[in-house]
Design a protein around this motif. Structure first.
Motif, PDB file in Angstrom:
ATOM      1  N   LEU A 162      -7.282  -5.918   4.284  1.00 54.73           N
ATOM      2  CA  LEU A 162      -8.645  -6.293   4.629  1.00 54.73           C
ATOM      3  C   LEU A 162      -8.778  -7.811   4.779  1.00 54.73           C
ATOM      4  CD1 LEU A 162     -10.653  -3.838   2.338  1.00 54.73           C
ATOM      5  CD2 LEU A 162     -10.343  -3.716   4.806  1.00 54.73           C
ATOM      6  N   LEU A 213       0.811  -1.217   0.000  1.00 54.59           N
ATOM      7  CA  LEU A 213       0.000   0.000   0.000  1.00 54.59           C
ATOM      8  C   LEU A 213       0.844   1.266   0.000  1.00 54.59           C
ATOM      9  CD1 LEU A 213      -3.072   0.712   0.252  1.00 54.59           C
ATOM     10  CD2 LEU A 213      -2.685   0.892   2.699  1.00 54.59           C
ATOM     11  N   THR A 226      -2.350   0.378  -4.631  1.00 55.53           N
ATOM     12  CA  THR A 226      -3.314   0.823  -3.623  1.00 55.53           C
ATOM     13  C   THR A 226      -4.411  -0.217  -3.442  1.00 55.53           C
ATOM     14  OG1 THR A 226      -2.924   3.137  -4.194  1.00 55.53           O
ATOM     15  CG2 THR A 226      -4.948   2.642  -3.002  1.00 55.53           C
ATOM     16  N   VAL A 285      -5.089   1.862   5.392  1.00 53.02           N
ATOM     17  CA  VAL A 285      -6.108   1.743   4.348  1.00 53.02           C
ATOM     18  C   VAL A 285      -7.006   2.981   4.375  1.00 53.02           C
ATOM     19  CG1 VAL A 285      -8.056   0.393   3.501  1.00 53.02           C
ATOM     20  CG2 VAL A 285      -6.068  -0.775   4.470  1.00 53.02           C
ATOM     21  N   THR A 290      -5.060   6.023   3.161  1.00 58.34           N
ATOM     22  CA  THR A 290      -4.926   6.024   1.700  1.00 58.34           C
ATOM     23  C   THR A 290      -6.233   6.431   1.032  1.00 58.34           C
ATOM     24  OG1 THR A 290      -3.250   4.272   1.811  1.00 58.34           O
ATOM     25  CG2 THR A 290      -4.345   4.609  -0.302  1.00 58.34           C
ATOM     26  N   ALA A 291      -7.349   5.906   1.542  1.00 53.64           N
ATOM     27  CA  ALA A 291      -8.652   6.246   0.970  1.00 53.64           C
ATOM     28  C   ALA A 291      -8.928   7.745   1.111  1.00 53.64           C
ATOM     29  CB  ALA A 291      -9.757   5.446   1.665  1.00 53.64           C
ATOM     30  N   GLY A 327      -4.685  -2.694  -0.174  1.00 48.78           N
ATOM     31  CA  GLY A 327      -5.908  -2.602   0.616  1.00 48.78           C
ATOM     32  C   GLY A 327      -6.595  -3.950   0.761  1.00 48.78           C
TER      33      GLY A 327
END
Length: 291
Positions: free
Chosen positions: A272, A135, A264, A246, A249-250, A268
């Motif tokens: 998850l 990531l 990315t 995560v 980044t979002a 992620g």
């Protein structure tokens, strides 16, 4: 009860993940060390006050060595994280600090309790750490001093996670444990705040960012974090908080307009996947063995 703990920690990780975006949206010229110190000093005062007013310390006993160890972990994380990011860049500093945190937590928990982390934790942590690495990319021009500082941050995180878990296991309320560790950590960081003052904190924008960082991704987030520690092992909690990058980044894509890449998406999904593995209900025989 376990599922509530997982949700509480994931909610804390979401709030943790807003830290970088909040700093980016703040005024230029903010000193990271001054901001980090102010964040803990303010949050420590609030967390301790909340615990005191609610009677968390009334009629309870706690181990001061464990409290001090947790406070040292809080301080080490702040100094190590901001130093690592400054020397190695956001990507490398973040991946080393956050990626090493669950590993350090597992090691510290094993050394202090002699409880070996489960195979599920090992698999979930491996997936999540790999996802964080993908990531954040890796970057160029890595500073080994910066990497060392970020490893110190990860160790600090592992120490105060395990210390908080032990305080709760010995009868301290979760918010009381957070108040003790952050309260003592705040006292330690007051000299740093004075040394780095004002560091951009003498402006309306600087004060606003410091207040947000102290109250939302620290006070509220660590109350949720402590609630998770009541019902989950420290190593599991540390791995669940790998949801933070995560979220970060979002927010970078949605709020700051950063580019979304294949790395990315892949990173992620790996994170998850690891978190989903931890969130699965424990089998009856596993729960029986823990008793």
């Amino acid at each position: 009860m376990r599922s509530r703990g997982v949700l509480a920690v994931l909610a804390a990780a979401v709030l943790f993940g807003t830290t970088g975006t909040a700093q980016e949206l703040g005024p230029g010229g903010l000193d990271p060390l001054a901001v980090g110190a102010a964040r803990v000093v303010l949050a420590g005062a609030v967390l301790f006050a909340v615990a005191q007013v609610s009677g968390a310390y009334r009629g309870t006993r706690f181990s001061w060595p464990v409290v001090v160890a947790g406070a040292v972990g809080v301080v080490a994380f702040q100094i190590g994280f901001f130093t690592g990011v400054r020397l190695s860049g956001v990507a490398v500093g973040t991946v080393v600090a956050l990626g090493s945190g669950p590993v350090w937590a597992g090691i510290v928990e094993w050394l202090s309790t002699r409880r070996t982390p489960s195979a599920r934790w090992l698999a979930a942590t491996a997936l999540a750490v790999a996802g964080v690495a993908v990531l954040t990319g890796g970057g160029t021009g890595v500073s080994w001093l910066g990497v060392a500082a970020s490893l110190l941050a990860g160790l600090g995180y592992g120490v105060y996670t395990v210390a908080g878990s032990r305080l709760i296991a010995h009868g301290q309320r979760s918010h009381g444990a957070m108040g003790l560790m952050f309260g003592v950590g705040a006292l330690v960081l007051v000299p740093m705040l004075i040394w780095r003052w004002p560091g951009g904190l003498d402006s309306t924008g600087g004060i606003s960012i410091a207040l947000y960082l102290a109250l939302v991704p620290t006070v509220v987030a660590y109350l949720l974090f402590g609630a998770g520690l009541k019902v989950l092992p420290a190593a599991t909690v540390a791995t669940l908080t790998l949801a933070e990058p995560v979220v970060a980044t979002a927010l970078g894509v949605l709020v700051l307009g950063e580019e979304i890449t294949a790395a990315t998406v892949a990173g992620g999904l790996l994170v998850l996947g690891g978190l989903s593995l931890l969130a699965l209900p424990a089998r009856p025989e596993v729960a029986l063995d823990r008793r």
